[in-house]
Design an enzyme around this catalytic site. Structure first.
Site, PDB file in Angstrom:
ATOM      1  N   ASP A   1       3.159  -6.963  76.336  1.00  0.00           N
ATOM      2  CA  ASP A   1       2.607  -5.932  77.202  1.00  0.00           C
ATOM      3  C   ASP A   1       2.959  -6.223  78.651  1.00  0.00           C
ATOM      4  O   ASP A   1       3.423  -7.313  78.983  1.00  0.00           O
ATOM      5  CB  ASP A   1       1.080  -5.844  77.011  1.00  0.00           C
TER       6      ASP A   1
ATOM      7  N   GLU B   1      30.255 -21.141  59.691  1.00  0.00           N
ATOM      8  CA  GLU B   1      29.101 -20.556  60.389  1.00  0.00           C
ATOM      9  C   GLU B   1      29.051 -21.029  61.843  1.00  0.00           C
ATOM     10  O   GLU B   1      28.743 -20.254  62.753  1.00  0.00           O
ATOM     11  CB  GLU B   1      27.800 -20.944  59.675  1.00  0.00           C
TER      12      GLU B   1
END
Ligand code: DGJ
Length: 732
Positions: free
Chosen positions: A535, A615
C-alpha cells in the site's frame, strides 16, 4: 496556478493538467462538492449539485427554513459529510460531543493557499515542492470543533490528495467515533467499482462490481491493509476500459484497518467514502488536541484505467517513495528463503553467494532464521541477536565473507511480532497484544507486539539498530506474518481501547521513520507474507514490496497485473524461483520466469548451487538483458495490453513499457494456456510514433508505428507450455 479561489462565487477550484475538482460554500455556509472530472474553463458548477428535490424524509437544517426550504443534508453534496445530522448516506466523520450527543454540522470558516505540499504529523503522505496546498477550515455550528481539510495538487500527474485534521478547541474531551478521510460525490451516472481482492499467495485479483442502491464495502479489519483487499479502488463508467471512459482511482496512504465504500443514493447520486475503518475505532481528542486522518490520493482519467495507472505510477515513484533508491538502480539480489528455508549455516550462504556472484547477482539476502532460537517458525521472534553458532561467527564476520565474494549483504527482520518462546516474551509478556483473562489467538505460532506503546517500539528500535550497526548491511526485508487479533493494550484505560489499532500504526510509522532516516544507504523492502501490506503507506518508507509469496510465473501474471493498477513496476519485488514451483508445483520455462520477474525488481530466490550449467547460463543472460532494459522497464510508461483475466481465446497475457517520447518500447507476452491449431495472434502496441518505422528485436524488416498500433505486433508461436517472448521495439 493549480488552485483558484473565486471569492464572488465562493468557489475553490483545483486544476491539474487534465482534471478539475471544485467545491463551493453554499447558501448555508456549508462546503459542498460540485465537480471532479475532466478539466474545463472556470465556471461555478453548483447548478448541478444543489438541492432541488422533495426532501423525501431527509430533515432540513434549522437555519435553512425560510432561506432555502428544500435544503437537506441528506441530499447536499457535502465535502465533509458528518454523521448524526440527517445525512443518512455513507458519511465520513462521527463526533461524540462531550455531552454525549453524536453529531456536528461543519460550516465554512476560511481558506488558505500554501506553497508546496502539506505533510501530516506522524503519517505517510505524498510530498513535493512542486505541489500546492489548499487548506479549508470548517467549524461546527455550535461547538469549537474545527475541521481542516487539506488538498495537495500535483498538476503534472493529475493527482489530488486530501487529508482532514479534526481540532478540539472546546474545554472538554470529545470522541471521534468515525474518521474517514474522504467523501466524494460523483457526477450522476451509473458506475462500476474495481477492487483488488485475494488471499495469501493470490493478492490483488481484479474484481468489477456495479455500484447499485446498496453499499459496497472494501475493507480490512486485520490490523494491516491485507492480502484480502487492497486500500485502492477504481470507480469507473460502466463501459470504461484500459483506454476509454471515466475512471477515478482512490488510494489510501495507510497500512492499517481501512474502509472504502460506495453507494448510489435515493437521488441516484453515487458517493464514495474512504479512510480508517470505523469498526472498533474511537479516538479521544483532548482540549486543544488534534486528530490527523490518513491521506487519500485521487487520480481522475477520462482515458480509462491505463492513463490513471500511469499517473499513479509516476506520482508514487517520484512523490511518495523516498530515499536513495527511489530512482537509482537497485541491485539484483538473491534471497535464500526458497533455497534453504531455515536450514542453513554461514558456509552454505557463502557458497550460494559465491555461485550467484558468477551469474551477475549483486546482493545476497539472508532471510528468516539467523537470530535467537529460530530453526523453525515456533520460536525466536523478538530476540534480534545473531545466532553465532548457525552463522559460524558474528554477523559482522558473515557480512565480511559475503562482501569478500564481491556481494552486498542484506538481512531479514520481522520486528512487529514476538514468539512465546523468546527471551523478550519471557521478560515482557505484556508486550504482546492479548485481552485480559483470555488466551490470545496464535497465528504462525506468534503474537503481535503492542506498538501503541512507545517503550515497546523503543525496545525493538534498540535491538534493530544494534544489529544494523554491527555489520555492513545494505538491505533490509521488513516482514509481518500475521494479522492482529486480541487487540488490547495494557497501557490504555478501557475507554481508550478503541484507539489501539491506529496507535499501532502510528508506532509502526514512527519506528519506520526513525530506522529509514538513520540508515539512508540501506535499501528497504516491505513484506507481509508477500503482498499483505502492499500500500501507499508502506511505500513512503520502503520503495519496494515483496509482491507475493507466490513466485510461480503464471500465477504472478494476475498478481502483478492487478498490482499494476495503482503501483509501479519499480515497487514490485519479483524473483525467479525453482521448478516445480514450491507454491503450486507448476513447471514453467526458466525464460518465462525471468521475463515475468523483469517487470518487477528482478532477483533470484533459489539454491543457485543446485542449478545446472545451462540454467546458470540462462540466468547470466537474464541479468544482462534485465540491466540492458532497466531504465525502460522501471521508468517507462506502463501499458496493460491483454489481461490474464480475459476470457477470450488469446490465452496470452501481454504488457508493455514504452519511453515517453515513443522512441522505444518493450512488449512482454506470456502464454498461460495451450491450444491446438492456433491462429496467428496480433497485439496492438501503444505509445509509439505513428509515422516512424521500427525494428522488432533488431529485425531487418521495419514496421510503421501506426501499423503496430492499429493492426498489431505479431506474437510468435512457440510449441511448448508457458512460452513467453520479449519484443524490443526500437526506431529504425
Ligand atoms: C514470509 C515472506 O513473505 C517470505 O518471503 C519469507 O521471508 C518468510 N516470511 C520467512 O519467514
Amino acid at each position: 496556478m493549480a488552485i483558484l479561489i473565486n471569492n464572488k462565487d465562493k468557489t475553490y477550484t483545483l486544476t491539474t493538467k487534465n482534471t478539475m475538482y471544485q467545491m463551493k460554500v453554499d447558501e448555508l455556509n456549508v462546503l459542498v462538492h460540485t465537480y471532479y472530472g475532466a478539466k474545463m474553463e472556470y465556471m461555478d458548477l453548483h447548478y448541478y449539485s444543489k438541492c432541488n428535490s422533495q426532501p423525501s424524509f431527509s430533515p432540513n437544517p434549522a437555519d435553512s427554513i425560510g432561506v432555502c426550504n428544500q435544503y437537506t443534508y441528506g441530499e447536499a453534496s457535502q465535502e465533509l459529510s458528518c454523521a448524526g445530522i440527517g445525512d443518512f448516506r455513507l458519511n465520513a466523520i462521527g463526533v461524540r460531543n462531550s455531552d454525549g450527543s453524536f453529531g456536528v454540522e461543519p460550516r465554512f470558516v476560511g481558506a488558505e493557499v500554501i506553497k508546496g505540499k502539506y505533510s501530516i504529523k506522524g503519517l505517510p503522505s505524498f510530498y513535493g515542492d512542486e505541489a500546492d496546498t489548499l487548506v479549508i477550515t470548517l467549524k461546527d455550528k455550535v461547538h469549537d470543533i474545527y475541521f481542516h481539510l487539506y488538498y495537495g495538487v500535483f498538476e503534472e500527474y493529475d493527482l489530488i490528495t486530501r487529508s482532514v485534521t479534526v481540532e478540539n478547541k472546546t474545554d472538554k474531551s470529545i470522541k471521534l467515533e468515525k474518521a474517514l478521510t474522504l467523501t466524494l460525490d460523483l457526477p450522476r451516472g451509473s458506475y462500476d467499482m474495481l477492487n483488488f481482492h485475494g488471499r495469501h499467495m493470490r493478492e490483488r485479483m481484479v474484481e468489477r462490481t456495479g455500484i447499485k442502491h446498496s453499499q459496497i464495502t472494501i475493507e480490512s479489519m486485520r490490523g494491516g491493509s491485507s492480502h484480502m483487499q487492497n486500500p485502492f479502488v477504481v470507480v469507473c463508467d460502466k463501459d470504461a476500459n484500459e483506454e476509454y471512459g471515466s475512471a477515478w482511482g482512490i488510494a489510501l496512504v495507510y497500512s492499517g484497518n481501512f474502509k472504502i465504500a460506495a453507494e448510489k443514493d435515493q437521488w441516484e447520486k453515487t458517493r464514495v467514502v474512504a479512510g480508517i475503518n470505523p469498526e472498533n475505532f474511537s479516538y479521544e481528542i483532548l482540549p486543544n488536541g488534534t486528530f490527523e486522518c490518513p491521506e487519500a490520493a485521487m487520480v481522475y482519467s477520462n482515458e480509462g484505467f491505463g492513463n490513471m495507472s500511469r499517473c499513479f505510477h509516476k506520482a508514487i515513484r517520484n512523490n511518495l517513495c523516498r530515499g536513495k533508491y527511489k530512482n537509482t538502480q537497485r541491485p539484483v539480489l538473491i534471497n535464500n528463503w526458497e533455497g534453504t528455508y531455515f536450514n542453513f549455516n554461514a558456509d552454505k550462504l557463502v557458497s550460494m553467494a559465491h555461485e550467484a556472484k558468477k551469474l551477475g547477482v549483486e546482493l545476497f539476502v539472508m532471510d528468516d532464521g539467523w537470530f535467537g532460537k529460530r530453526d523453525d517458525d515456533h520460536s525466536g521472534l523478538g530476540d534480534w541477536t545473531p545466532n553465532e553458532k548457525k552463522l559460524q561467527g558474528t554477523l559482522k564476520n558473515l557480512a565480511e565473507r559475503i562482501n569478500a565474494e564481491g556481494m552486498k549483504f542484506g538481512i531479514w527482520f520481522e520486528p512487529e511480532c514476538i514468539s512465546e518462546d523468546s527471551d523478550l516474551y519471557r521478560a515482557h509478556p505484556d508486550y504482546a497484544f492479548k485481552m485480559p483473562d483470555r488466551d490470545p489467538q496464535v497465528s504462525r505460532n506468534q503474537y503481535v507486539l503492542d506498538y501503541s506503546r512507545k517503550e515497546v517500539v523503543d525496545n525493538i528500535y534498540n535491538q534493530l539498530t544494534t544489529v544494523l550497526d554491527s555489520a555492513n548491511i545494505s538491505y533490509v526485508k521488513w516482514d509481518f506474518n500475521r494479522h492482529i487479533s486480541d487487540l488490547y493494550s495494557v497501557a490504555l484505560p478501557p475507554e481508550k481501547q478503541g484507539e489501539v489499532y491506529h496507535r499501532y500504526m502510528l508506532g509502526l510509522y514512527d519506528l519506520l521513520e526513525r530506522i529509514t532516516t538513520k540508515y539512508p544507504d540501506i535499501l528497504f523492502e516491505s513484506c507481509s507474507g508477500g503482498g499483505g501490506r502492499f500500500d501507499c503507506g508502506m511505500l513512503y518508507y520502503m520503495p519496494q514490496v515483496w509482491t507475493s509469496d507466490n513466485s510461480d510465473a503464471i500465477d504472478r501474471l494476475k498478481i502483478q497485473y492487478g498490482t499494476s493498477f495503482a503501483y509501479p513496476v519499480s515497487t514490485m519485488g519479483a524473483h525467479v524461483s525453482v521448478c516445480p514451483n514450491h507454491q503450486n508445483a507448476r513447471v514453467t520455462p526458466l525464460k518465462t520466469r525471468g521475463n515475468v520477474a523483469y517487470f518487477g525488481t528482478y532477483g533470484l530466490e533459489l539454491d543457485v548451487t543446485k542449478m545446472t550449467d545451462e540454467e546458470k547460463e540462462e540466468i547470466k543472460r537474464q541479468i544482462v538483458e534485465f540491466k540492458k532494459h532497466y531504465e525502460l522497464i522501471q521508468h517507462g510508461e506502463y501499458y496493460r495490453l491483454i489481461s490474464p483475466f480475459a476470457s477470450d481465446e488469446s490465452m496470452y497475457c501481454v504488457w508493455e513499457t514504452a519511453k515517453e517520447d515513443g522512441s522505444e518500447a518493450l512488449v512482454c507476452a506470456v502464454r498461460y494456456d495451450t491450444d491446438a491449431c492456433t491462429p496467428p495472434f496480433y497485439v496492438r502496441v501503444k505509445g509509439l510514433l505513428p509515422n516512424r518505422f521500427y525494428r522488432i528485436n533488431g529485425s531487418e524488416k521495419t514496421y510503421l508505428g501506426a501499423a503496430l498500433m492499429n493492426l498489431g505486433l505479431e506474437l510468435e508461436y512457440d510449441f511448448f507450455t508457458y512460452p513467453s517472448r520479449l519484443y524490443h521495439i526500437t526506431l529504425a
